[in-house]
Design a protein around this motif. Structure first.
Motif, short mmCIF file in Angstrom:
data_model
loop_
_atom_site.label_atom_id
_atom_site.label_comp_id
_atom_site.label_asym_id
_atom_site.label_seq_id
_atom_site.Cartn_x
_atom_site.Cartn_y
_atom_site.Cartn_z
N GLY A 12 28.13 19.75 29.27
CA GLY A 12 28.40 18.97 28.07
C GLY A 12 29.82 19.23 27.63
O GLY A 12 30.48 20.16 28.12
N TRP A 13 30.32 18.40 26.73
CA TRP A 13 31.67 18.55 26.19
C TRP A 13 32.75 18.50 27.27
O TRP A 13 33.83 19.07 27.13
N GLY A 14 32.44 17.83 28.39
CA GLY A 14 33.40 17.76 29.48
C GLY A 14 33.44 19.00 30.34
O GLY A 14 34.37 19.19 31.14
N LEU A 15 32.40 19.87 30.25
CA LEU A 15 32.33 21.11 31.01
C LEU A 15 31.08 21.11 31.89
O LEU A 15 30.08 20.48 31.53
N PRO A 16 31.11 21.84 33.01
CA PRO A 16 29.91 21.93 33.85
C PRO A 16 28.78 22.69 33.18
O PRO A 16 27.62 22.55 33.56
N SER A 17 29.09 23.51 32.18
CA SER A 17 28.09 24.17 31.35
C SER A 17 28.72 24.49 30.01
O SER A 17 29.90 24.81 29.93
N VAL A 18 27.91 24.40 28.94
CA VAL A 18 28.43 24.72 27.61
C VAL A 18 28.26 26.21 27.31
O VAL A 18 28.71 26.68 26.26
N HIS A 19 27.63 26.93 28.21
CA HIS A 19 27.26 28.32 28.01
C HIS A 19 28.29 29.23 28.68
O HIS A 19 28.56 29.09 29.88
N THR A 20 28.88 30.15 27.93
CA THR A 20 29.97 30.97 28.44
C THR A 20 29.58 31.72 29.71
O THR A 20 30.29 31.68 30.72
N GLU A 21 28.45 32.44 29.69
CA GLU A 21 28.05 33.24 30.85
C GLU A 21 27.78 32.36 32.07
O GLU A 21 28.15 32.71 33.20
N ASN A 227 49.85 26.95 27.67
CA ASN A 227 49.54 27.43 29.02
C ASN A 227 48.05 27.74 29.19
O ASN A 227 47.49 27.57 30.28
N LEU A 228 47.37 28.18 28.14
CA LEU A 228 45.93 28.43 28.23
C LEU A 228 45.13 27.13 28.35
O LEU A 228 44.16 27.06 29.12
N THR A 229 45.52 26.12 27.60
CA THR A 229 44.82 24.83 27.71
C THR A 229 45.10 24.20 29.07
O THR A 229 44.22 23.58 29.67
N ARG A 230 46.34 24.35 29.56
CA ARG A 230 46.66 23.83 30.89
C ARG A 230 45.88 24.57 31.97
O ARG A 230 45.43 23.99 32.96
N PHE A 231 45.68 25.87 31.77
CA PHE A 231 44.89 26.69 32.68
C PHE A 231 43.46 26.14 32.79
O PHE A 231 42.93 25.98 33.90
N CYS A 232 42.85 25.81 31.67
CA CYS A 232 41.49 25.25 31.68
C CYS A 232 41.47 23.89 32.36
O CYS A 232 40.58 23.59 33.17
N ASP A 233 42.44 23.05 32.04
CA ASP A 233 42.50 21.72 32.64
C ASP A 233 42.68 21.79 34.15
O ASP A 233 42.10 21.01 34.90
N THR A 234 43.49 22.75 34.61
CA THR A 234 43.74 22.90 36.05
C THR A 234 42.45 23.25 36.78
O THR A 234 42.12 22.67 37.83
N ILE A 235 41.68 24.21 36.25
CA ILE A 235 40.43 24.62 36.89
C ILE A 235 39.43 23.47 36.89
O ILE A 235 38.76 23.21 37.91
N LEU A 236 39.33 22.75 35.79
CA LEU A 236 38.39 21.62 35.72
C LEU A 236 38.78 20.53 36.72
O LEU A 236 37.92 19.94 37.38
N THR A 237 40.06 20.29 36.87
CA THR A 237 40.52 19.24 37.78
C THR A 237 40.37 19.65 39.24
O THR A 237 39.87 18.88 40.06
N VAL A 238 40.80 20.87 39.56
CA VAL A 238 40.82 21.30 40.96
C VAL A 238 39.43 21.65 41.48
O VAL A 238 39.09 21.35 42.62
N TYR A 239 38.60 22.27 40.63
CA TYR A 239 37.33 22.82 41.11
C TYR A 239 36.08 22.08 40.64
O TYR A 239 35.01 22.26 41.23
N PHE A 240 36.19 21.27 39.60
CA PHE A 240 34.98 20.63 39.07
C PHE A 240 35.08 19.11 38.98
O PHE A 240 34.15 18.48 38.48
N SER A 241 36.16 18.54 39.45
CA SER A 241 36.31 17.09 39.40
C SER A 241 35.81 16.47 40.70
O SER A 241 36.18 16.92 41.78
N SER A 242 34.98 15.45 40.59
CA SER A 242 34.47 14.78 41.79
C SER A 242 35.56 13.99 42.49
O SER A 242 35.46 13.69 43.68
N ASP A 243 36.64 13.67 41.77
CA ASP A 243 37.74 12.93 42.37
C ASP A 243 38.74 13.84 43.07
O ASP A 243 39.67 13.36 43.70
N HIS A 244 38.55 15.15 42.92
CA HIS A 244 39.51 16.11 43.48
C HIS A 244 38.72 17.16 44.25
O HIS A 244 38.18 18.08 43.65
#
Length: 306
Positions: A12-21, A227-244
């Protein structure tokens, strides 16, 4: 390869899980190349009874991110294999910092702050729990969060959460500033490849960054740290995006493949040497020519003047 199943809260919220752990384990699995079957506990009775995340592999059931990551390393899914001893120590120190300084503020932001809880957190978890658990699950999490904050941050004679709020958010902002300074302009904390520290930071920071919180000075502070927000966006794009598609991780299998090639090369060289040695042994042996000493002495006497 053994089948690995991960039970966790869904996305949810654009994340693969809303739960930190859950987010920590999902990220590390991506970084290390572990093939994990994700089974969200949403809309099941496990929303009340399960301890998540939970990793199931053969007869093993492992809980808590640190134990799960350790288990994956033993299965040769190791995102930290290139870290030095110093970097390993830094990883442990920063994870402890996240737990001590940032977690209380996250618990307060999502579960204790009345406006955020009523408008975001409670509706999401209630909508992902079956009836009648949707009435109990959010309030149970909220009570657990409040108790944990008071247990870790409350000091006698403090008994009200309002008395520790200032300290909680001050510590959290300090933690985010330290993380931002340590990351600098790099994509990840230890070079060009993400490690377990990146998984933990992502798990803690991404929900705060992506959630549509009605009220959160801490989220506003985070969004100022580009840089921290870019860090999150990079991981979401590289590792969790179906287009990437995910890049192939440099895990133990790659090292083993290189070692196997080297072993094959050494074996070929050894076989070649053995064949050469066999050929030498089977060839006719010629004694080295040595001069006849008696003949030489006779020649010397005959040539000596009387």
């Amino acid at each position: 390869m053994k089948h690995i199943e991960l039970r966790c809260w869904g996305g949810g919220w654009g994340l693969p899980s809303v739960h930190t752990e859950s987010l920590i384990v999902l990220a590390y699995a991506k970084f290390s190349g572990a093939k994990v079957t994700v089974s969200p506990i949403d809309w099941t009775w496990k929303t009340l009874t399960a301890t998540v995340p939970e990793l199931l592999c053969a007869d093993s059931a492992v809980q808590e991110p640190t134990h799960i990551l350790s288990f994956l390393r033993k299965q040769r899914f190791n995102a930290d294999h290139e870290l030095t001893a110093r970097q390993g120590a830094d990883t442990m120190a920063y994870i402890a910092l996240l737990e001590e300084k940032l977690r209380p503020a996250l618990l307060h932001t999502f579960w204790v702050d009345a406006e955020n809880y009523a408008n975001l957190t409670r509706p999401w978890f209630a909508s992902h729990s079956p009836f009648p658990l949707n009435f109990f699950v959010p309030s149970r999490h909220a009570n657990t969060a409040l108790s944990r904050i008071l247990l870790t941050k409350g000091e006698a004679p403090l008994h009200r959460i309002s008395e520790v709020e200032g300290k909680i958010y001050s510590d959290a902002k300090e933690c985010l500033n330290l993380l931002s300074y340590r990351l600098g302009s790099a994509n990840y904390f230890f070079g060009n490849l993400p490690t377990s520290l990146d998984a933990f930071v992502f798990g803690f920071v991404a929900p705060l960054y992506k959630a549509s919180l009605p009220s959160s000075p801490l989220q506003s502070h985070l969004k100022q740290l580009d840089n921290l927000t870019r860090f999150c966006d990079t991981i979401l794009t590289v590792y969790f995006s179906s287009d990437h598609p995910c890049p192939p991780p440099l895990v133990q299998e790659t090292m083993d493949a290189n070692l196997q090639k080297l072993t094959q090369l050494v074996n070929k060289e050894s076989n070649l040497i053995e064949k050469m040695d066999d050929n030498l042994r089977s060839s006719p042996q010629h004694k080295p020519h040595r001069p006849d000493l008696k003949h030489s002495l006779a020649n010397e006497k005959s040539s000596t003047p009387a």
